[in-house]
Design an enzyme around this catalytic site. Structure first.
Site, PDB file in Angstrom:
ATOM      1  N   LYS A  30      46.410 -27.819  16.382  1.00 25.52           N
ATOM      2  CA  LYS A  30      46.786 -26.876  15.329  1.00 25.52           C
ATOM      3  C   LYS A  30      48.276 -26.536  15.380  1.00 25.52           C
ATOM      4  O   LYS A  30      48.898 -26.251  14.352  1.00 25.52           O
ATOM      5  CB  LYS A  30      45.929 -25.617  15.425  1.00 25.52           C
ATOM      6  CG  LYS A  30      44.467 -25.853  15.031  1.00 25.52           C
ATOM      7  CD  LYS A  30      44.342 -26.338  13.592  1.00 25.52           C
ATOM      8  CE  LYS A  30      42.908 -26.411  13.128  1.00 25.52           C
ATOM      9  NZ  LYS A  30      42.790 -26.786  11.692  1.00 25.52           N
ATOM     10  N   ASP A  61      35.884 -39.142   4.592  1.00 20.15           N
ATOM     11  CA  ASP A  61      36.265 -38.895   5.972  1.00 20.15           C
ATOM     12  C   ASP A  61      37.793 -38.864   6.007  1.00 20.15           C
ATOM     13  O   ASP A  61      38.450 -39.878   5.723  1.00 20.15           O
ATOM     14  CB  ASP A  61      35.727 -40.024   6.856  1.00 20.15           C
ATOM     15  CG  ASP A  61      36.024 -39.826   8.329  1.00 20.15           C
ATOM     16  OD1 ASP A  61      36.955 -39.061   8.667  1.00 20.15           O
ATOM     17  OD2 ASP A  61      35.337 -40.458   9.164  1.00 20.15           O
ATOM     18  N   TYR A  72      42.446 -28.051  21.187  1.00 21.42           N
ATOM     19  CA  TYR A  72      42.404 -27.557  19.806  1.00 21.42           C
ATOM     20  C   TYR A  72      43.726 -26.899  19.440  1.00 21.42           C
ATOM     21  O   TYR A  72      44.283 -27.139  18.358  1.00 21.42           O
ATOM     22  CB  TYR A  72      41.250 -26.564  19.664  1.00 21.42           C
ATOM     23  CG  TYR A  72      41.130 -25.926  18.294  1.00 21.42           C
ATOM     24  CD1 TYR A  72      40.585 -26.639  17.234  1.00 21.42           C
ATOM     25  CD2 TYR A  72      41.544 -24.621  18.080  1.00 21.42           C
ATOM     26  CE1 TYR A  72      40.459 -26.059  15.978  1.00 21.42           C
ATOM     27  CE2 TYR A  72      41.426 -24.024  16.832  1.00 21.42           C
ATOM     28  CZ  TYR A  72      40.887 -24.760  15.783  1.00 21.42           C
ATOM     29  OH  TYR A  72      40.760 -24.174  14.536  1.00 21.42           O
TER      30      TYR A  72
END
Length: 255
Positions: free
Chosen positions: A164, A65, A160
């Site tokens: 990014k 993870d 999102y």
């Protein structure tokens, strides 16, 4: 005949159980790399390893993870212990929980994207650089960002895009921090690609193909192999003087 740009080098790819990550792992192996594939679920990783081995390559699957620093360190250690070094790393693991305006986004979805897309890349990047700068040959790292971020925005994808954009800035800053250590760091920002992430809710691949005819100048999504080719270029000696770039692969959408 396939060019062998990574012969006897060890590469690590996170999120390698499907999509772009799997395509990158297969591409690196096809060009001679020993590949360590990492992700949260063992079954898809084992499938990636089987594909590499069936083609004559060498690979190792390690479940991890990326939001846990101990897991990330364990993957890097496994690469070094199994293959002797860590020469290439591709930080691809990421998630998209989209569809909601900022005011309607749950804290759970916000933190999930932030933890995996930003903190996960930071933790992997840190562990990889620490190993690479201790090696005589250094290494190269490619982070997977997105056209959503510094290049474009879209309603419902703000969280999102924020994560990014952070990957892009993290990449450029780390590139400046560590090029003197012999570690060369860049990013690739894919646009719509032939993975499930580019499908709208309920959309079929045929429906996406029709939509892309008008939404992108190229008239189609990029294939995972096309994105992988950009990653392999930046990871290879062909890009020896390319430092801190964010290479967009999007069929002209942000041109």
């Amino acid at each position: 005949m396939t060019t062998q740009r990574f012969t006897d080098r060890t590469a690590l790819v996170t999120g390698a159980g499907s999509g772009i990550g799997r395509a990158v792992a297969l591409g690196l192996a096809a060009e001679g790399a020993h590949v360590v594939v990492a992700g949260r679920r063992s079954e898809p990783l084992d499938e990636t390893v089987a594909l590499i081995e069936a083609a004559g390559g060498k690979a190792l699957a390690v479940t991890a993870d990326v939001t846990r620093s101990a897991d990330v360190r364990a993957v890097v250690d496994a690469a070094v212990q199994h293959f002797g070094s860590l020469d290439v790393a591709v930080n691809n693991a990421g998630v998209f929980h989209g569809g909601s305006p900022v005011a309607d986004l749950s804290e759970e979805d916000w933190h999930a994207q932030l933890d995996i897309n930003v903190s996960g890349v930071f933790l992997a990047l840190r562990a990889e650089v620490r190993q690479m700068r201790a090696q005589p040959g250094g290494g190269t790292i490619v982070n997977i960002a997105s056209t959503f971020g510094v290049h474009k925005r879209s309603p419902g994808a703000t969280a999102y895009a924020a994560t990014k954009a952070a990957v892009s800035v993290l990449t450029r800053g780390a590139a400046l921090d560590h090029i003197a250590d012999g570690v060369r760091i860049n990013a690739v920002s894919p646009g719509a690609t032939a993975t499930s992430m580019s499908l709208l809710p309920g959309e079929t691949e045929a429906g996406r193909a029709e939509r892309m005819r008008s939404e992108t100048p190229l008239g189609r999504v990029s294939s995972v192999a096309e994105v992988a080719a950009a990653v392999l270029y930046l990871a290879s000696d062909d890009a020896a003087s390319v430092v801190g770039i964010d290479l967009v692969v999007d069929g002209g959408q942000t041109a």
